[in-house]
Design an enzyme around this catalytic site. Structure first.
Site, PDB file in Angstrom:
ATOM      1  CG  HIS A 132      23.938  27.597  22.397  1.00 45.54           C
ATOM      2  ND1 HIS A 132      24.609  26.451  22.734  1.00 45.54           N
ATOM      3  CD2 HIS A 132      23.961  27.655  21.046  1.00 45.54           C
ATOM      4  CE1 HIS A 132      25.029  25.851  21.642  1.00 45.54           C
ATOM      5  NE2 HIS A 132      24.645  26.554  20.600  1.00 45.54           N
ATOM      6  CG  ASP A 209      27.170  32.142  25.407  1.00 43.26           C
ATOM      7  OD1 ASP A 209      27.983  32.556  24.567  1.00 43.26           O
ATOM      8  OD2 ASP A 209      26.402  31.190  25.193  1.00 43.26           O
ATOM      9  CD  GLN A 212      25.900  33.903  17.757  1.00 43.39           C
ATOM     10  OE1 GLN A 212      26.200  34.715  16.869  1.00 43.39           O
ATOM     11  NE2 GLN A 212      25.977  32.607  17.563  1.00 43.39           N
ATOM     12  CE  LYS A 235      29.134  30.061  17.780  1.00 43.37           C
ATOM     13  NZ  LYS A 235      28.196  29.439  16.853  1.00 43.37           N
ATOM     14  CB  CYS A 373      21.900  24.680  20.323  1.00 40.24           C
ATOM     15  SG  CYS A 373      22.735  23.578  19.207  1.00 40.24           S
TER      16      CYS A 373
END
Ligand code: PMP
Length: 415
Positions: A132, A209, A212, A235, A373
């Site tokens: 991303h 990261d 997700q 999220k 993104c």
């Protein structure tokens, strides 16, 4: 189509979970909402909405140093929220949990503070080609100021990290490796354990990261042994504007502050200022108190399920989607990694993704279209973007069927 539709899979009752989300019970453009934009943001369960509203209705006050009951209550709830997040990702100490605005700010904090203080000319930061933008641009901004380089770890046509190429890139000039746990654009689940151990063997620190990752499976930062782990509340069924940066205490302690202001200091004088202890050293200004409390409610909500049962349910739903996609003429999957979570990215022959999105919306089906993104991986695949359906624990096979029925109808307008 729904013959084997298991709405209760191995201890997870999706119909019951759906009732917790008031936003799901609405019609959009004359059809019951099918919400498949969960990688962008999830809907919120009533308990999160209630936690926010109760905080603002009853306990609203600034935290720490308050000389009154409301401030005490807000402070206790705010710090309890931190402990809940600590337990949720199995951090060693709650002082390793820093509140941020979200994944983006968490990564910017590490780039601005850690990377800026360790990178020198000729050093390298490795990120994957499927990251991303928020896990690319902050590193580039810092690298530019110190003559360091941001290098992409290659990704295969299936959307998998090229681990051999990664090993070859690791040398003594690599100071930081930053990789997504799960790609928002392709759904690829990256082998982060291996990424981390190889980086450590080469002397580099690792940021994962997890934007997700945490929504889809249990994460244990000590087992992973990552140096930093970043994620967003919104999220994972929590509020927007709140997120987390986990960092190992010894690394955080050695890092310079990120922003200056109230709360992050111990003493201030014109002769010299001293900084507060962890985690407050990195939390300048009034924090998002309500957001932290709302996120703690989301953590409680998720922790109330057997998370491996939820993960099994979600992966069954994704497998069902892939099975239906295989029989859908003109549909091309984008991202076919062996391990996938959350997202289903696709193209329809002859159709622009944004037209697909609009035609689905007219039928009450919410998806996202565009580059997600992640322009570098779109460029590598030679496409401007994709349409993406992304799943949460409340989606069902019926949602998937309605999605494909809407796609079939959209096709008649597009071709
Ligand atoms: N990383 C990934 C993998 C993401 O999916 C997102 C959000 N789409 C982000 C980072 C940025 O998260 P936020 O906008 O909540 O800061």
């Amino acid at each position: 189509m729904n013959e084997a539709a298991p709405n209760i899979v191995a201890g997870f009752d999706v119909e019951r979970a759906r009732r917790d989300f008031p936003a799901l019970a609405q019609e959009v453009n004359g059809a019951p909402l099918v919400y498949l934009d969960n990688a962008a943001t999830t809907q919120k369960p009533q308990c999160v909405i209630d936690a926010l509203s109760q905080y603002y209705a009853r306990d609203n006050s600034n935290v720490h140093r308050g000389a009154h009951a409301l401030s005490d209550r807000a402070t206790v709830a705010f710090e309890d929220a931190r402990k809940k997040v600590q337990a949720f990702i199995n951090a060693k100490s709650s002082s390793e949990i820093l509140w941020t605005r979200g994944t983006t700010e968490s990564i910017n904090l590490v780039a601005s503070s850690y990377a800026r203080s360790v990178l020198t000319a000729g050093d390298k930061v490795l990120v994957s080609a499927m990251e991303h933008h928020s896990n690319i641009v902050p590193w580039q901004m810092v690298a530019q100021t110190c003559g360091a380089e941001v290098i992409a770890i290659p990704v295969s046509a299936d959307g998998e990290l090229d681990m051999q190429a990664y090993e070859n890139l690791l040398d003594e000039r690599v100071k930081i490796v930053a990789v997504g746990h799960v790609s928002n654009a392709l759904g690829t689940v990256n082998p982060v354990e291996k990424v981390i151990s190889l980086a450590h063997a080469a002397g580099a620190k690792v940021l994962i990261d997890g934007a997700q990752g945490v929504p889809h499976f249990a994460v244990d930062v000590q087992a992973l042994d990552c140096d930093f782990y970043a994620f967003s509340g919104h999220k994972m069924y929590g509020p927007t504007g709140i997120g987390v940066l986990y960092g190992k205490a010894d690394i955080l302690n050695a890092m310079p502050p990120y922003q200056g202001g109230g709360e992050m200091i111990k003493t201030v004088s014109f002769a010299g200022t001293t900084y507060n202890e962890l985690p407050y050293k990195f939390e300048a200004g009034t924090p998002n108190i309500g957001g932290a409390i709302g996120l703690a409610a989301a953590v409680d909500y998720l922790s109330g399920f057997d998370r491996s049962a939820v993960a099994a349910y979600e992966s069954d739903l994704l497998a069902y989607t892939h099975q239906r996609a295989a029989n859908f003429e003109g549909l091309q999957r984008v991202g076919c990694a062996r391990q996938i979570a959350g997202a289903f990215s696709f193209l329809l022959a002859g159709a622009h993704p944004s037209d697909i999105g609009m035609l689905l919306d007219q039928q009450g089906v919410a998806v996202r279209t565009g580059d997600h993104c992640a322009q570098p991986i779109m460029k590598q695949f030679g496409i401007p973007g994709t349409a993406r359906a992304s799943f949460a624990l409340y989606n069902t096979r019926d949602d998937v069927d309605r999605f494909f029925a809407a796609l079939e109808k959209a096709k008649t307008f597009l071709m």
